[in-house]
Each structure stands twice: as C-alpha cells, then as structure tokens.
Design a protein around this motif. Structure first.
Motif, PDB file in Angstrom:
ATOM      1  N   THR A  89       4.914  46.095  67.261  1.00 32.22           N
ATOM      2  CA  THR A  89       4.457  47.269  68.011  1.00 32.22           C
ATOM      3  C   THR A  89       5.024  48.557  67.428  1.00 32.22           C
ATOM      4  O   THR A  89       4.306  49.568  67.317  1.00 32.22           O
ATOM      5  CB  THR A  89       4.834  47.133  69.497  1.00 32.22           C
ATOM      6  N   ALA A 145       1.623  51.853  75.285  1.00 36.63           N
ATOM      7  CA  ALA A 145       0.636  52.839  75.719  1.00 36.63           C
ATOM      8  C   ALA A 145       1.080  53.530  77.011  1.00 36.63           C
ATOM      9  O   ALA A 145       0.946  54.751  77.162  1.00 36.63           O
ATOM     10  CB  ALA A 145      -0.723  52.165  75.914  1.00 36.63           C
ATOM     11  N   LEU A 200      -4.044  48.649  65.186  1.00 37.59           N
ATOM     12  CA  LEU A 200      -3.827  49.915  64.476  1.00 37.59           C
ATOM     13  C   LEU A 200      -5.102  50.356  63.753  1.00 37.59           C
ATOM     14  O   LEU A 200      -5.479  51.532  63.799  1.00 37.59           O
ATOM     15  CB  LEU A 200      -2.682  49.770  63.489  1.00 37.59           C
ATOM     16  N   ILE A 257       2.216  46.085  73.250  1.00 35.11           N
ATOM     17  CA  ILE A 257       1.403  47.226  72.811  1.00 35.11           C
ATOM     18  C   ILE A 257       0.918  48.037  74.011  1.00 35.11           C
ATOM     19  O   ILE A 257       0.976  49.280  74.004  1.00 35.11           O
ATOM     20  CB  ILE A 257       0.213  46.738  71.968  1.00 35.11           C
ATOM     21  N   TYR A 265      -7.407  51.680  66.240  1.00 35.95           N
ATOM     22  CA  TYR A 265      -6.911  52.983  66.714  1.00 35.95           C
ATOM     23  C   TYR A 265      -7.328  54.089  65.754  1.00 35.95           C
ATOM     24  O   TYR A 265      -7.726  55.171  66.170  1.00 35.95           O
ATOM     25  CB  TYR A 265      -5.391  52.939  66.841  1.00 35.95           C
ATOM     26  N   LEU A 282      -5.004  54.136  72.336  1.00 32.66           N
ATOM     27  CA  LEU A 282      -4.376  52.854  72.000  1.00 32.66           C
ATOM     28  C   LEU A 282      -4.928  51.732  72.876  1.00 32.66           C
ATOM     29  O   LEU A 282      -5.201  50.629  72.396  1.00 32.66           O
ATOM     30  CB  LEU A 282      -2.860  52.974  72.158  1.00 32.66           C
ATOM     31  N   LEU A 284       3.043  51.753  66.016  1.00 30.55           N
ATOM     32  CA  LEU A 284       3.258  53.121  66.485  1.00 30.55           C
ATOM     33  C   LEU A 284       3.525  54.074  65.330  1.00 30.55           C
ATOM     34  O   LEU A 284       2.989  55.190  65.287  1.00 30.55           O
ATOM     35  CB  LEU A 284       4.423  53.157  67.482  1.00 30.55           C
ATOM     36  N   GLU A 308      -3.481  59.897  73.493  1.00 31.15           N
ATOM     37  CA  GLU A 308      -3.123  58.876  72.518  1.00 31.15           C
ATOM     38  C   GLU A 308      -2.942  57.519  73.202  1.00 31.15           C
ATOM     39  O   GLU A 308      -3.265  56.470  72.626  1.00 31.15           O
ATOM     40  CB  GLU A 308      -1.852  59.278  71.778  1.00 31.15           C
ATOM     41  N   THR A 367       0.401  55.128  63.435  1.00 24.65           N
ATOM     42  CA  THR A 367      -0.575  56.018  64.077  1.00 24.65           C
ATOM     43  C   THR A 367      -0.496  57.449  63.556  1.00 24.65           C
ATOM     44  O   THR A 367      -1.421  58.233  63.769  1.00 24.65           O
ATOM     45  CB  THR A 367      -0.366  56.055  65.603  1.00 24.65           C
TER      46      THR A 367
END
Length: 350
Positions: A22, A299, A346, A295, A349, A314, A26, A310, A29
């Motif tokens: 995770t 969020a 990801l 995950i 995303y 996600l 992150l 964001e 992103t």
C-alpha cells in the motif's frame, strides 16, 4: 499542495506485506507524501508515539500477539473512541450472498466503553464488595460462590452522547451523497436494560433531535438483518463488543475480511487507520494476502488528511480492478500476489 507525513506501522503476520504494498502504491500516485516507518516493539518506543502524534496520518497493518501493545496505544491509550468500518460491495468481489450488489453502509463502533478493553477480576472480590448485587430474578452474586471471574461493562452518558453525535454527522454526510440518512442502533437492551438500555435511550434521543431516521434492533436480530437485508442499512451504531463481532459478519457479506477497512477517531484530531482483518499467520510470508482492506483504509486516511478527491479516486481504482477481475488475490478467485494487486490498483488510479 503541502507535503503530508504518514507513519506506517506494519504490525505482524501479513501486516508488513499489505502495508508495504500500500505504501508503494501511495508513493506511486505522485501525491506529496512522506512515509515514516518508526520502530514497533513492546512497549511502543516513545519516538514512535511522538512521530504518530505529529503525523498527518497513521496507517497500521495487522495485530498479533507481539504487536498488541501497538494497537492498545493507538486505540485505547490515545482514546480513539469512534471506530468507522465501511461495508461496501464492489462488483467482482466474491460475496456469499446471491445478490450483494448495492451493499454500502458503515458500521460505527463505540471503542472506549462496554466490555473492552477488558475490566476483569476474581469473583471472590466482587462477592466481598457487592454481595447483594443481583440479577432480575433476584439471584445475588454471592450465590455463585467465590470461585470464578467477572467482567465489568461500562456505559456512560458522555460516551453514548458523543458516539451518537458522531453517528449523526456521518449520516448527514452520507445523506448528502444520496444515502438514506438513517442511524440503526444495536444493543441487547431487553436483557441489559440499565446499561444497553441507557445507551439505546440516549442514542435514540440525539438522533431524533437531529431530525434523522432512527431504528433499534437487538444484536441477535441485527445479525440476521445484516445478512438478510444489508442494503437497508446506512449507519449502524454498535456498542463495543457487538461492533467487533458484527463488522466481521458484515465484511463477509461483501466478500471477506481482506476487503474491510477501518478508521478510528478520537479527540483533538487524533485518528489512525487499519484493516479489520488480523495477522493471518496461516498465509503470512507467502505474498498472497489481499491488500484491499489496507488500500481502502489508506483512502479513508487520505480523506482525513484533506485529500478527499484523491481518496475517492483511489476507491474508484479499487472498484475498477475488481470489475476487471484480472489481477485478484487467491481469496477472490485469482492468482495474483499482494504487490501485483496493489500495482494494478495504482495503474487504475493513474
């Protein structure tokens, strides 16, 4: 956008696997995030406590025997009294229900009172101090003798009022997004009229004063309804023990514990975020743990950190991965590894 600091505490078992995957997601992103991984241990080091207090977000992995002091500090010592546990089905998840599409509610758990974190003692001490304490049949505690143990359940007006107001705020936010704006209170007030009854009375009054729909079910009936009528739920407010149990049940109706996130809030802005599942020692180290719960907890953390758009992005990415169905872990019928699934999220995303 200002830099945000996250403290990641992996816990044990599958915790390091899902937290690492995770955190890698992150960082991928492109958000302005700095992730710290201070030491764990028992007792939890002061430097770790300080880092967590100063961080914008705290993400925890999974608890087990050696890391229970970490959870104890995060939740009880830091008084994170509101446990938010979303139950949501994404198409593609392996629910045991015939028609799970549309399951989307929040189970809200009062974390600080009730029977947790365990206020227990020897029955002999209770008999000595309160020999005439009796149940509704008139049977006193001294009639049980002195061999055995007891546990204390605590309910206070302050605790019930603040979680009820939290539930109302949550229901209003959901109502603004098209949800019913209803609070369902879960107790066992028919058997425990003085403790659970007090909780039910206070919660009902506050919710009705807020102009929101209110209903109450005893915990056994509520368990049945979460399976039979999960789509009728919006904000389900539970006392501590009941919330612990029913959140696992709710997670299974959506597809399993590996999918269930949570957020825990206290006073003064304190919050931390963790998956509902435990350390799962049977699959730890195999690299096949489902990272979805962590995950989605991340969020929730992004939303708390002021990154609401964001966070929604996600969540939508998770939904796309499940709809696509190509990169899922074994618990969801796939063959992907933990990191592979996180990287698929990801990619969605982006």
């Amino acid at each position: 956008m200002a830099m945000k600091t996250i403290v990641a505490l992996p816990g044990e078992g599958i915790g390091p696997e899902v937290v690492d995957a995770t955190c890698e997601l992150l960082m991928g992103t492109g958000l302005p995030l700095k992730i710290l991984t201070p030491p764990q241990g028992a007792p939890l080091p002061e430097e770790t406590k300080r880092a967590a207090r100063e961080a914008d977000g705290v993400l925890f992995g999974a608890a087990g025997p050696s890391t229970s002091p970490v959870v104890s500090w995060l939740r009880w010592e830091m008084a994170a009294w509101a446990g938010v546990r979303p139950i949501r089905f994404f198409p593609g998840m392996r629910s045991p229900l015939a028609d799970p599409d549309g399951i989307d509610y929040v189970l809200l758990r009062e974390n600080s009172e009730g029977l947790y974190p365990g206020r227990e003692g020897d029955l002999a001490d209770l008999v000595r101090l309160m020999p005439n304490l009796h149940d509704r049949t008139g049977r006193t505690v001294k009639e049980f003798g002195t061999e055995g143990r007891f546990a204390v359940k605590i309910v206070t007006p302050r605790g019930a009022e603040r979680i009820a107001r939290f539930a109302c705020d949550l229901a209003r936010k959901r109502q603004a997004r098209g949800k019913p704006g209803k609070v369902t209170c879960v107790t066992k007030s028919n058997v425990l009229p003085r403790t659970d009854g007090l909780y039910d009375e206070i919660v009902g009054r506050i919710v009705r004063e807020a102009g929101l729909a209110f209903e109450h079910f005893h915990v056994d009936d509520a368990a049945r309804r979460l399976v039979r009528f999960p789509k009728a739920m919006d904000v389900v407010l539970c006392m501590n023990l009941y919330g612990d149990i029913l959140s696992d049940l709710g997670a299974e109706t959506a597809g399993g514990l590996g999918l269930a996130p949570s957020a825990n809030f206290g006073d003064g802005g304190w919050a931390y975020f963790e998956s509902v599942h435990g350390s799962a020692p049977d699959i730890a180290g195999k690299g096949i743990a489902n990272p979805t719960a962590t995950i989605l907890s991340a969020a929730l953390m992004l939303e708390h950190m002021g990154l609401g758009a964001e966070a929604l992005r996600l969540e939508a990415a998770v939904g796309r991965v499940y709809r696509d169905g190509k990169v899922l872990t074994p618990d969801q019928g796939g063959s992907a590894r933990t990191r592979d699934m996180a990287q698929a999220v990801l990619a969605a995303y982006r």
